[in-house]
Design a protein around this motif. Structure first.
Motif, mmCIF file in Angstrom:
data_model
loop_
_atom_site.group_PDB
_atom_site.id
_atom_site.type_symbol
_atom_site.label_atom_id
_atom_site.label_comp_id
_atom_site.label_asym_id
_atom_site.label_seq_id
_atom_site.Cartn_x
_atom_site.Cartn_y
_atom_site.Cartn_z
ATOM 1 N N THR A 58 0.715 -1.084 -0.057
ATOM 2 C CA THR A 58 0.004 -0.099 0.014
ATOM 3 C C THR A 58 0.834 1.219 0.126
ATOM 4 O OG1 THR A 58 -0.329 -0.013 2.344
ATOM 5 C CG2 THR A 58 -1.880 -1.097 1.155
ATOM 6 N N LEU A 59 2.118 1.206 0.089
ATOM 7 C CA LEU A 59 2.841 2.242 0.069
ATOM 8 C C LEU A 59 3.175 2.777 -1.315
ATOM 9 C CD1 LEU A 59 5.821 1.249 2.367
ATOM 10 C CD2 LEU A 59 3.984 2.521 3.077
ATOM 11 N N PRO A 60 3.186 4.256 -1.320
ATOM 12 C CA PRO A 60 3.559 4.830 -2.729
ATOM 13 C C PRO A 60 4.549 4.806 -3.182
ATOM 14 C CG PRO A 60 3.277 6.513 -0.663
ATOM 15 C CD PRO A 60 3.191 5.429 -0.193
ATOM 16 N N GLN A 61 4.826 4.477 -4.352
ATOM 17 C CA GLN A 61 6.147 4.261 -5.096
ATOM 18 C C GLN A 61 6.786 5.553 -5.548
ATOM 19 O OE1 GLN A 61 7.321 1.172 -5.695
ATOM 20 N NE2 GLN A 61 5.570 0.180 -4.632
ATOM 21 N N PRO A 62 7.846 5.791 -5.538
ATOM 22 C CA PRO A 62 8.944 4.725 -5.077
ATOM 23 C C PRO A 62 9.254 4.656 -3.581
ATOM 24 C CG PRO A 62 10.158 6.604 -5.968
ATOM 25 C CD PRO A 62 8.501 6.818 -6.080
ATOM 26 N N PHE A 63 9.577 3.892 -2.801
ATOM 27 C CA PHE A 63 9.825 4.148 -1.473
ATOM 28 C C PHE A 63 10.985 3.197 -1.055
ATOM 29 C CE2 PHE A 63 7.164 0.215 -1.480
ATOM 30 C CZ PHE A 63 7.879 -0.770 -0.830
ATOM 31 N N GLY A 99 21.642 2.455 9.080
ATOM 32 C CA GLY A 99 21.681 2.546 7.707
ATOM 33 C C GLY A 99 21.236 3.963 7.130
ATOM 34 N N GLU A 100 21.266 4.072 5.666
ATOM 35 C CA GLU A 100 21.314 5.202 4.776
ATOM 36 C C GLU A 100 20.686 4.825 3.743
ATOM 37 O OE1 GLU A 100 21.934 8.496 5.496
ATOM 38 O OE2 GLU A 100 22.834 7.890 7.354
ATOM 39 N N PRO A 101 19.738 5.686 2.966
ATOM 40 C CA PRO A 101 19.041 5.400 1.925
ATOM 41 C C PRO A 101 20.066 5.003 0.910
ATOM 42 C CG PRO A 101 17.928 7.351 2.869
ATOM 43 C CD PRO A 101 19.365 7.120 3.621
ATOM 44 N N ARG A 102 19.664 4.067 -0.181
ATOM 45 C CA ARG A 102 20.627 3.989 -1.148
ATOM 46 C C ARG A 102 20.369 5.060 -2.277
ATOM 47 N NH1 ARG A 102 18.285 -1.447 -3.014
ATOM 48 N NH2 ARG A 102 16.542 -0.575 -1.699
ATOM 49 N N GLU A 129 10.642 12.719 -4.596
ATOM 50 C CA GLU A 129 9.366 11.938 -4.679
ATOM 51 C C GLU A 129 9.491 10.583 -3.907
ATOM 52 O OE1 GLU A 129 11.662 10.115 -8.264
ATOM 53 O OE2 GLU A 129 11.677 11.954 -7.276
ATOM 54 N N ARG A 130 10.725 10.235 -3.325
ATOM 55 C CA ARG A 130 10.890 8.593 -2.947
ATOM 56 C C ARG A 130 10.450 8.868 -1.419
ATOM 57 N NH1 ARG A 130 16.640 6.198 -2.865
ATOM 58 N NH2 ARG A 130 17.177 8.171 -1.872
ATOM 59 N N LEU A 131 9.550 7.947 -0.892
ATOM 60 C CA LEU A 131 9.239 7.835 0.248
ATOM 61 C C LEU A 131 10.313 7.228 1.189
ATOM 62 C CD1 LEU A 131 6.934 8.432 2.659
ATOM 63 C CD2 LEU A 131 6.025 6.085 1.997
ATOM 64 N N LEU A 132 11.024 7.449 2.275
ATOM 65 C CA LEU A 132 11.762 6.813 3.375
ATOM 66 C C LEU A 132 11.245 6.730 4.368
ATOM 67 C CD1 LEU A 132 14.736 9.174 2.159
ATOM 68 C CD2 LEU A 132 14.271 6.862 1.439
ATOM 69 N N ILE A 133 11.245 5.454 4.838
ATOM 70 C CA ILE A 133 10.838 4.888 6.030
ATOM 71 C C ILE A 133 11.767 4.123 7.035
ATOM 72 C CG2 ILE A 133 9.182 3.328 7.444
ATOM 73 C CD1 ILE A 133 7.366 3.464 4.744
ATOM 74 N N ARG A 134 12.190 5.037 8.196
ATOM 75 C CA ARG A 134 13.310 4.530 9.037
ATOM 76 C C ARG A 134 12.773 3.694 10.228
ATOM 77 N NH1 ARG A 134 18.187 8.585 10.481
ATOM 78 N NH2 ARG A 134 19.660 6.783 11.510
ATOM 79 N N ASN A 158 10.745 7.448 11.588
ATOM 80 C CA ASN A 158 10.722 8.713 10.796
ATOM 81 C C ASN A 158 10.263 8.271 9.329
ATOM 82 O OD1 ASN A 158 11.453 11.189 9.944
ATOM 83 N ND2 ASN A 158 13.675 10.972 9.992
ATOM 84 N N VAL A 159 9.502 9.377 8.832
ATOM 85 C CA VAL A 159 8.962 9.216 7.626
ATOM 86 C C VAL A 159 9.313 10.429 6.847
ATOM 87 C CG1 VAL A 159 6.927 8.837 6.312
ATOM 88 C CG2 VAL A 159 7.164 7.537 8.611
ATOM 89 N N THR A 160 9.910 10.419 5.974
ATOM 90 C CA THR A 160 10.599 11.529 5.261
ATOM 91 C C THR A 160 10.475 11.285 3.561
ATOM 92 O OG1 THR A 160 12.743 11.089 5.385
ATOM 93 C CG2 THR A 160 11.960 12.409 6.734
#
Length: 108
Positions: free
Chosen positions: A69-74, A81-84, A90-95, A104-106
């Motif tokens: 159900t998460l919006p793409q891209p995520f 860690g760190e996002p790749r 527009e990329r959803l990041l969930i930590r 955290n959601v950014t």
């Protein structure tokens, strides 16, 4: 004519002249192509970050997050860690933390 109108006319004439000059001097590029690309550029919609509505995930176990159900891209990543890859607005990041809780959601 007001000072503002004169400035707007001067700016508009300068931009049109600059575009015509570029089109006239760039080999193999027509003036129509330059103006068409300007129109296409101005028609692009701004990139929006889907993080705000997804803040409801904060405090939930990451294992309970329904990835379908998460919006793409995520991307979901751990606290250490760190996002790749590159920044993507527009990329959803969930930590999540060491306990597996979303902290955290950014976007990025």
């Amino acid at each position: 004519m007001s000072g503002r109108s004169n400035i707007a006319m001067l700016l508009g004439a300068t931009l049109v002249s600059a575009g015509a000059f570029w089109a006239a001097t760039a080999p193999g590029v027509s003036q129509e192509a330059v103006f068409a690309s300007d129109l296409a550029f101005n028609a692009i919609e701004p990139i929006t970050c889907p993080a705000e509505p997804m803040n409801v995930l904060i405090g939930q176990p990451v294992a309970d997050v329904d990835l379908e159900t998460l919006p793409q891209p995520f991307e979901v990543y751990a606290h250490d860690g760190e996002p790749r890859g590159e920044y993507r607005a527009e990329r959803l990041l969930i930590r999540f933390d060491a306990n597996g809780t979303v902290t955290n959601v950014t976007c990025g």
